[in-house]
Design a protein around this motif. Structure first.
Motif, mmCIF file in Angstrom:
data_model
loop_
_atom_site.group_PDB
_atom_site.id
_atom_site.type_symbol
_atom_site.label_atom_id
_atom_site.label_comp_id
_atom_site.label_asym_id
_atom_site.label_seq_id
_atom_site.Cartn_x
_atom_site.Cartn_y
_atom_site.Cartn_z
ATOM 1 N N VAL B 121 8.593 -10.097 -5.936
ATOM 2 C CA VAL B 121 8.396 -10.680 -4.604
ATOM 3 C C VAL B 121 8.870 -9.733 -3.514
ATOM 4 O O VAL B 121 8.177 -9.493 -2.523
ATOM 5 C CB VAL B 121 9.150 -12.016 -4.490
ATOM 6 C CG1 VAL B 121 9.089 -12.516 -3.055
ATOM 7 C CG2 VAL B 121 8.560 -13.047 -5.421
ATOM 8 N N VAL B 122 10.069 -9.163 -3.705
ATOM 9 C CA VAL B 122 10.617 -8.270 -2.687
ATOM 10 C C VAL B 122 9.711 -7.058 -2.488
ATOM 11 O O VAL B 122 9.386 -6.682 -1.365
ATOM 12 C CB VAL B 122 12.043 -7.818 -3.080
ATOM 13 C CG1 VAL B 122 12.536 -6.754 -2.130
ATOM 14 C CG2 VAL B 122 12.991 -8.999 -3.070
ATOM 15 N N THR B 125 6.541 -7.913 -0.638
ATOM 16 C CA THR B 125 6.784 -8.066 0.798
ATOM 17 C C THR B 125 6.929 -6.712 1.469
ATOM 18 O O THR B 125 6.399 -6.489 2.564
ATOM 19 C CB THR B 125 8.055 -8.881 1.039
ATOM 20 O OG1 THR B 125 7.996 -10.058 0.254
ATOM 21 C CG2 THR B 125 8.187 -9.241 2.500
ATOM 22 N N LEU B 126 7.645 -5.782 0.817
ATOM 23 C CA LEU B 126 7.805 -4.459 1.397
ATOM 24 C C LEU B 126 6.452 -3.780 1.582
ATOM 25 O O LEU B 126 6.163 -3.209 2.632
ATOM 26 C CB LEU B 126 8.692 -3.594 0.494
ATOM 27 C CG LEU B 126 10.182 -3.911 0.537
ATOM 28 C CD1 LEU B 126 10.930 -3.092 -0.495
ATOM 29 C CD2 LEU B 126 10.736 -3.625 1.925
ATOM 30 N N VAL B 128 3.509 -5.173 1.783
ATOM 31 C CA VAL B 128 2.703 -5.882 2.778
ATOM 32 C C VAL B 128 3.085 -5.456 4.185
ATOM 33 O O VAL B 128 2.258 -5.410 5.083
ATOM 34 C CB VAL B 128 2.870 -7.399 2.585
ATOM 35 C CG1 VAL B 128 2.515 -8.140 3.841
ATOM 36 C CG2 VAL B 128 2.011 -7.890 1.442
ATOM 37 N N ASN B 129 4.357 -5.117 4.379
ATOM 38 C CA ASN B 129 4.812 -4.743 5.710
ATOM 39 C C ASN B 129 4.771 -3.251 5.976
ATOM 40 O O ASN B 129 5.231 -2.795 7.002
ATOM 41 C CB ASN B 129 6.247 -5.235 5.916
ATOM 42 C CG ASN B 129 6.268 -6.710 6.213
ATOM 43 O OD1 ASN B 129 5.808 -7.143 7.247
ATOM 44 N ND2 ASN B 129 6.775 -7.481 5.280
ATOM 45 N N SER B 136 -1.333 -5.659 4.308
ATOM 46 C CA SER B 136 -2.236 -6.578 3.633
ATOM 47 C C SER B 136 -3.695 -6.276 3.934
ATOM 48 O O SER B 136 -4.582 -6.871 3.352
ATOM 49 C CB SER B 136 -1.911 -8.023 4.015
ATOM 50 O OG SER B 136 -1.539 -8.079 5.355
ATOM 51 N N ARG B 137 -3.936 -5.336 4.857
ATOM 52 C CA ARG B 137 -5.334 -4.986 5.119
ATOM 53 C C ARG B 137 -5.886 -4.102 4.023
ATOM 54 O O ARG B 137 -7.078 -3.868 3.957
ATOM 55 C CB ARG B 137 -5.452 -4.276 6.463
ATOM 56 C CG ARG B 137 -5.175 -5.217 7.601
ATOM 57 C CD ARG B 137 -5.026 -4.483 8.875
ATOM 58 N NE ARG B 137 -6.286 -3.876 9.272
ATOM 59 C CZ ARG B 137 -6.416 -3.148 10.364
ATOM 60 N NH1 ARG B 137 -5.382 -2.931 11.144
ATOM 61 N NH2 ARG B 137 -7.568 -2.621 10.671
ATOM 62 N N TYR B 140 -8.194 2.072 1.450
ATOM 63 C CA TYR B 140 -9.393 2.559 0.782
ATOM 64 C C TYR B 140 -9.095 3.937 0.204
ATOM 65 O O TYR B 140 -8.627 4.824 0.917
ATOM 66 C CB TYR B 140 -10.546 2.690 1.784
ATOM 67 C CG TYR B 140 -11.182 1.373 2.155
ATOM 68 C CD1 TYR B 140 -10.707 0.629 3.231
ATOM 69 C CD2 TYR B 140 -12.252 0.870 1.432
ATOM 70 C CE1 TYR B 140 -11.291 -0.575 3.571
ATOM 71 C CE2 TYR B 140 -12.851 -0.333 1.769
ATOM 72 C CZ TYR B 140 -12.371 -1.052 2.837
ATOM 73 O OH TYR B 140 -12.953 -2.248 3.173
ATOM 74 N N THR B 228 -11.123 1.669 -5.752
ATOM 75 C CA THR B 228 -11.392 2.282 -4.439
ATOM 76 C C THR B 228 -10.905 1.445 -3.256
ATOM 77 O O THR B 228 -10.831 1.944 -2.158
ATOM 78 C CB THR B 228 -12.883 2.612 -4.192
ATOM 79 O OG1 THR B 228 -13.628 1.405 -4.110
ATOM 80 C CG2 THR B 228 -13.416 3.483 -5.284
ATOM 81 N N TYR B 229 -10.573 0.190 -3.467
ATOM 82 C CA TYR B 229 -9.998 -0.592 -2.385
ATOM 83 C C TYR B 229 -8.870 -1.409 -2.991
ATOM 84 O O TYR B 229 -9.108 -2.190 -3.911
ATOM 85 C CB TYR B 229 -11.033 -1.514 -1.756
ATOM 86 C CG TYR B 229 -10.436 -2.502 -0.787
ATOM 87 C CD1 TYR B 229 -10.344 -3.849 -1.108
ATOM 88 C CD2 TYR B 229 -9.933 -2.091 0.439
ATOM 89 C CE1 TYR B 229 -9.783 -4.749 -0.227
ATOM 90 C CE2 TYR B 229 -9.371 -2.989 1.316
ATOM 91 C CZ TYR B 229 -9.298 -4.326 0.985
ATOM 92 O OH TYR B 229 -8.741 -5.212 1.846
ATOM 93 N N GLU B 231 -5.409 -3.853 -2.324
ATOM 94 C CA GLU B 231 -4.508 -4.531 -1.411
ATOM 95 C C GLU B 231 -3.457 -5.283 -2.226
ATOM 96 O O GLU B 231 -3.663 -5.539 -3.415
ATOM 97 C CB GLU B 231 -5.283 -5.427 -0.437
ATOM 98 C CG GLU B 231 -6.359 -6.271 -1.028
ATOM 99 C CD GLU B 231 -5.823 -7.543 -1.584
ATOM 100 O OE1 GLU B 231 -5.019 -8.199 -0.887
ATOM 101 O OE2 GLU B 231 -6.177 -7.862 -2.720
ATOM 102 N N SER B 234 -4.020 -7.967 -5.089
ATOM 103 C CA SER B 234 -4.625 -7.602 -6.368
ATOM 104 C C SER B 234 -3.713 -6.672 -7.161
ATOM 105 O O SER B 234 -3.689 -6.735 -8.379
ATOM 106 C CB SER B 234 -6.004 -6.972 -6.165
ATOM 107 O OG SER B 234 -5.913 -5.873 -5.302
#
Lengths: 290, 314, 425
Positions: B121-122, B125-126, B128-129, B136-137, B140, B228-229, B231, B234
């Motif tokens: 989880v930690v 979060t790291l 994602v930020n 989270s975008r 590519y 190739t992509y 996030e 996944s």
């Protein structure tokens, strides 16, 4: 942007949320803290309870809390069955650490997928008159959606605490985690006592689920988000301590709320788990552990 | 089976894989087998800590994603060549394993399991930020247009994964036979007794977590090019945690063969189910199979086989 | 005497495993080639996070196939949909699309639902130079720059900013002009993209951003977030969220008494029947994006018949009952493909791709023309305000009147009630 109002609000919201977390985690404290049963499927049972409340609410028009309460005896029986299976297949053979774990993993799947097949992935929520109402207490606004779960959770905690400390069976539960033999000498069968405790733990999930669906809409995989949280709370509170669970839940709730408000909600979850890691490293017995 | 024979078999398999890429055009088999081989590595890695030592890791996804994101960063920053990606992924994930081991291995096994969950989880979060990898975008990572020797990149990834899978199996085989393996088994059977007998339990456990984590990171390093992509949802998917646990359980946790068997069977079953049954039943089957094995075959397929053989001999 | 060593137990296990694997592979061997139908292959989210929409889309796509077959098929051949569940997991996509192309030998491919499953399919599609119509991905082609990529989501030629442009344009037309904006977005691909666009738009219109934070999707309670937003006293609140968060945000906003001049923007969820009934009057006043509402200004040819059939099929299928969000577009993207196949009189991917690039199509969602980058040439992200909702009754949402289209001008069907405070009632 710091202001006293914002701080108070954040703390209050955190306390209310923490109360709800306590309701969800009490079962784990019983099963894991006292009985050493790593029931990672606990949140899946909570979701099952939430759907139970949904069905009670949408088909029978029951208030979700009433539905949750009515579901408790059913869940109690379910808990007994699950425990008996678990005991016969794993605990008796001493295999419980790895295989018991995987058994509960499998149960998560079975519950989730059955709900998925039955109800689909659409979000479900409950209709109750007070869900959108709020209560003004001076400068503080308490949304009923959070306040009621908080109150119910407190009640549940108190009941559980009284049960464990005042009744014969409750004390037997605490005893079985400490000393099998002595328990036998006192005339109680450890297996029956453990089954009772586990069944109570599962029964709480019915009510916890009802509270969950009050707070927000649900769909079958929502439970996974709570797996980590409930174990974090159980560990933080010190395994097996009901009061510790409540305290830990409140602390976690407030921490999440404060982080959310002042640093950005993105970090809230990481903060709680970060704290857990630190506690594990420094004081594994938790805050109130024995 | 002697090491030399196994080495010969391994080399032969790699050559066969390369030869296959010359002949077989159908990319589907390469993609599907890539996933299965990836799980061979993950399951073997998990088993070093889980099966040999008895410490359950719920956060396999964290190590896998560490390898994947390390590779992504290197690709984005310096367009690093492929071997560097593998090495870096393994190194960073290995260090992560070492770190988490050091923090929590002095506790009971179940606390380690919870800590691995918290770690996932930690880390998520790291990531994602972290704007550099897109948060989270997503990020590519386009595949290089050309790769030497192979017709296309997919075939290259396939052969890479064959090599990695064999490498993981070799590592597990070697550990099993060495003094490390014996020490780990002692820890699994009775940690206190092992301590009393002078087994350096903490050091051995740290070795196991580091190696396990490193292998998972290596499995994750090619992931950016595979998809190739990428996030966070996944890369940190719960599937990796579940499968790397279920596969050794099904195959058998006591030897290096178990995770291989489990990964091949369960992985193949999942791949087939994705393109045939193709519905929620797919997930139900995994759950039921795992539970069935836990009840009927606690020592996995390897265990079943052994019992059958013993009975045949008697 | 020579003793033959029997293969060890480990060898036997390995051999058995290999045999089992190959046996399973056999199960997926391609069926005998059928010369007849035209096969259209795709992965679709039938389980997982986006399954609600994925299943709804599939219903619409099956309707299209039936409609086409009733009229004689494409090029005189029947149309057959070949699809697999991608479980909303990007990792399944390469395998699914190569199976479709190499083993099932489909003639045409279309995408699944969402950026996460469209992007992993791009390398495969590009390598084989296929025409690729896609379903609701955000700015996927920016990195790939593939000429035959086509996106049916009506975002517009600059997808990142076009998404929220309407919200800001409507806001800036009001008086007094708003000066500050708060942006809250979920930590996931679409929402973050929307927020990025919102930031650019805010700068463009000279608004000061007073709150700009992301939240993790599994957030149980939004009160802290909403309170923090309120503490900054913004004129506008732009939220990019997924269904459960949208509900949480809206509920929390009411509990806290959030009073911006305009509230909404990029919430996914208020377009769904299930959320509309869950929130009911709480939705009043919210200005949010939509792609289609049954307002008189949006009466496209064929849309009424489509919705009627869809709604019949959707009841009891566990999917969105009204079908205003994804289904019409799922139908439309196949319509475009079908029309291109008929027009080019064949299955040549390059010709189909060039045809789609060059022409305007008539679909159930109106006229569709693509820009060179594959997005819509003209943006049609509607800004819709919920008005006059009195209860949780679904029938309110089944027709015109409760959602006034405010933007773009050519689709306008009502006027805004401003500020949000007034519209809440």
């Amino acid at each position: 942007m710091f202001s006293l109002d914002l701080l108070t609000d954040a703390v209050v919201a955190g306390i209310l949320l923490g109360g709800f977390y306590a309701a969800v985690s009490l079962g784990i404290t019983l099963a894991f803290g006292l009985l050493d049963i790593v029931n990672i499927a606990h949140p899946a049972f909570v979701i099952l309870g939430a759907y139970g409340a949904y069905v009670g609410n949408s088909r029978l028009g029951l208030d979700p809390i009433v539905a949750g309460l009515l579901g408790m005896p059913v869940f109690f029986l379910l808990g007994i069955v699950v425990y008996r299976v678990y005991y016969a297949s794993f605990e008796k053979r001493g295999d419980e650490s790895l295989r018991g774990l995987v058994f509960f993993f499998g149960i998560i799947f079975i519950i989730e997928v059955s709900l998925l097949l039955q109800y689909g992935v659409d979000y479900r929520s409950v209709d109750a008159a007070y869900v959108s109402a709020t209560l003004e207490l001076g400068p503080i606004t308490l949304p009923f959606r959070l306040a009621i779960p908080f109150a119910v959770a407190l009640g549940l905690t108190l009941l559980l605490h009284l049960f464990l400390s005042r009744t014969f069976w409750g004390r037997a539960v605490k005893a079985v985690s400490q000393d099998h033999l002595a328990l036998r000498l006192m005339g109680a069968s450890p297996v029956r006592v453990k089954a009772l405790a586990f069944a109570i733990a599962i029964a709480t999930t019915s009510l916890a689920g009802a509270l969950l669906i009050m707070i927000g809409p649900i769909e079958p995989s929502v439970g996974r988000e709570y797996i980590g949280r409930v174990f974090a709370i159980a560990v933080l509170g010190g395994m097996g301590s009901i009061g510790g669970t409540l305290a830990a839940s409140l602390i976690l709730g407030v921490l999440e709320s404060l982080t959310s408000t002042f640093y950005g909600p993105s970090w809230a979850l990481a903060v709680s788990f970060g704290i857990l890691l630190v506690v594990l490293a420094v004081r594994p017995a938790g805050l109130f552990g024995r | 089976m002697s090491g030399r024979v196994l080495l010969a078999v391994a080399v032969a398999l790699v050559l066969a894989a390369v030869a296959l890429t010359r002949v077989l055009e159908n990319q589907y088999y390469y993609f599907a087998t890539y996933v299965i081989l990836q799980y061979v590595v993950l399951a073997t890695a998990w088993n070093i800590l889980g099966g040999y030592t008895g410490y359950v890791n719920f956060g396999s996804a964290a190590f896998f994603a560490t390898g994947a994101y390390t590779a992504a960063v290197l690709i984005k920053a310096v367009a690093a060549p492929f071997p560097v990606l593998l090495a870096a992924g393994g190194l960073v994930a290995g260090l992560l394993g070492l770190g988490i081991g050091y923090l929590t291995l002095r506790l009971r096994g179940v606390f380690f399991a919870i800590a691995t969950l918290a770690l996932a989880v930690v880390l998520q979060t790291l990531v994602v930020n972290w704007g550099y990898v897109g948060g989270s975008r997503g990020i590519y990572t386009l595949r290089p247009a050309r790769v030497p020797f192979f017709d296309n990149y997919v075939e290259f990834l396939f052969v890479v994964m064959v090599v990695l899978a064999l490498g993981a199996l070799a590592t597990a085989w070697w550990i099993e036979r060495s003094w490390i393996g014996r020490g780990l088994v002692a820890i699994r059977d009775n940690e206190e007794a092992a301590e009393c007998m002078g087994v350096p339990t903490l050091r051995l456990k740290l070795v196991a977590t580091t190696v396990s984590g490193a292998l998972m990171g290596v499995a994750g390093a090619p992931f950016p090019y595979y998809l190739t992509y990428m996030e966070p949802t996944s890369a940190f998917n719960l599937d990796y945690a579940i499968n790397s646990l279920a596969m050794p359980m099904i195959g058998g946790t006591t030897t290096w063969v178990g995770p291989l068997v489990g990964a091949v069977l369960l992985g193949a079953a999942q791949q087939v189910a994705t393109v045939t049954i193709s519905s929620a039943l797919n997930l139900l089957i995994v759950g039921l199979v795992v539970v069935a094995f836990v009840f009927l075959a606690p020592e996995g397929i390897v265990g079943l086989f052994r019992r059958w053989r013993a009975r045949a001999r008697a | 005497m020579v003793r033959h060593r029997r293969p060890g137990i480990r060898t036997r296990i390995i051999v058995m495993a290999l045999i089992a694997t190959f046996a399973l592979w056999g199960a997926t061997a391609p069926a005998a080639l059928a010369a007849g139908p035209i096969k259209i292959g795709f992965g679709m989210a039938l389980t997982g996070a986006l399954a609600g929409n994925g299943k709804a889309a599939l219903i619409a796509m099956q309707m299209w196939a039936e409609d086409v077959n009733k009229k004689g098929g494409l090029l005189g051949r029947k149309v057959e949909l070949v699809y697999y569940d991608d479980q909303t997991k990007p990792a399944t996509v390469p395998g699914i699309y190569t199976k479709l192309l190499d083993v099932d030998k489909v003639d045409l491919v279309v995408s699944g639902y969402g950026t996460n499953v469209i992007a992993p399919a791009m390398p495969i599609v590009m390598e084989r130079k296929l025409a690729f119509v896609t379903l609701f991905g955000m700015a996927v082609n920016e990195k790939f720059n593939y000429p035959y990529y086509f996106q049916i989501m009506p975002t517009g030629p600059e997808p990142l900013t076009d998404w929220s442009k309407g919200f800001f344009e409507v806001a800036m037309k009001q008086s007094p002009k708003p000066k500050t904006v708060a942006i809250a977005a979920a930590d996931s691909e679409f929402a973050q993209n929307a927020a990025a666009g919102a930031r650019q738009n805010a700068k463009k219109y000279g608004l000061r951003i007073v709150y700009d934070k992301a939240y993790p999707p599994p957030t149980a309670d939004f009160t802290p977030i909403v309170r923090a937003i309120q503490a900054t006293n913004p004129d506008l609140v732009y939220v990019a969220s997924y269904p459960p968060d949208s509900v949480g945000m809206i509920r929390a906003a009411h509990e806290v008494g959030l009073k911006p001049r305009m509230f909404g923007g990029g919430m996914v969820g208020p377009q769904y029947a299930s959320l509309q009934t869950a929130l009911g009057p709480l939705l009043n006043g919210i200005v949010n994006y939509h792609f289609f509402v049954p307002e008189p200004s949006l009466k496209f040819p064929g849309i009424d018949a489509f919705l009627k059939t869809y709604q019949e099929r959707a009841s009891g299928a566990g999917v969105d009952q009204l079908g205003y969000y994804l289904p019409p577009f799922a139908y439309a993207y196949l319509q475009i493909l079908g029309q291109a196949v008929e027009a080019t009189k064949g299955l040549d991917q390059k010709k189909i791709g060039e045809y789609i690039r060059a022409n305007t199509f008539d679909t159930v969602v109106g006229k569709v023309k693509f820009a060179p980058n594959g997005e819509w040439a003209k943006t049609r992200v509607l800004m819709v305000q919920f008005q006059g909702i009195e209860s949780s009754d679904l029938s309110q949402f089944a027709g015109p009147g409760r959602r006034a289209v405010l933007y773009p001008e050519e689709w306008k069907s009502g006027s805004i009630v401003y500020p949000y405070e007034k519209a809440k009632r």
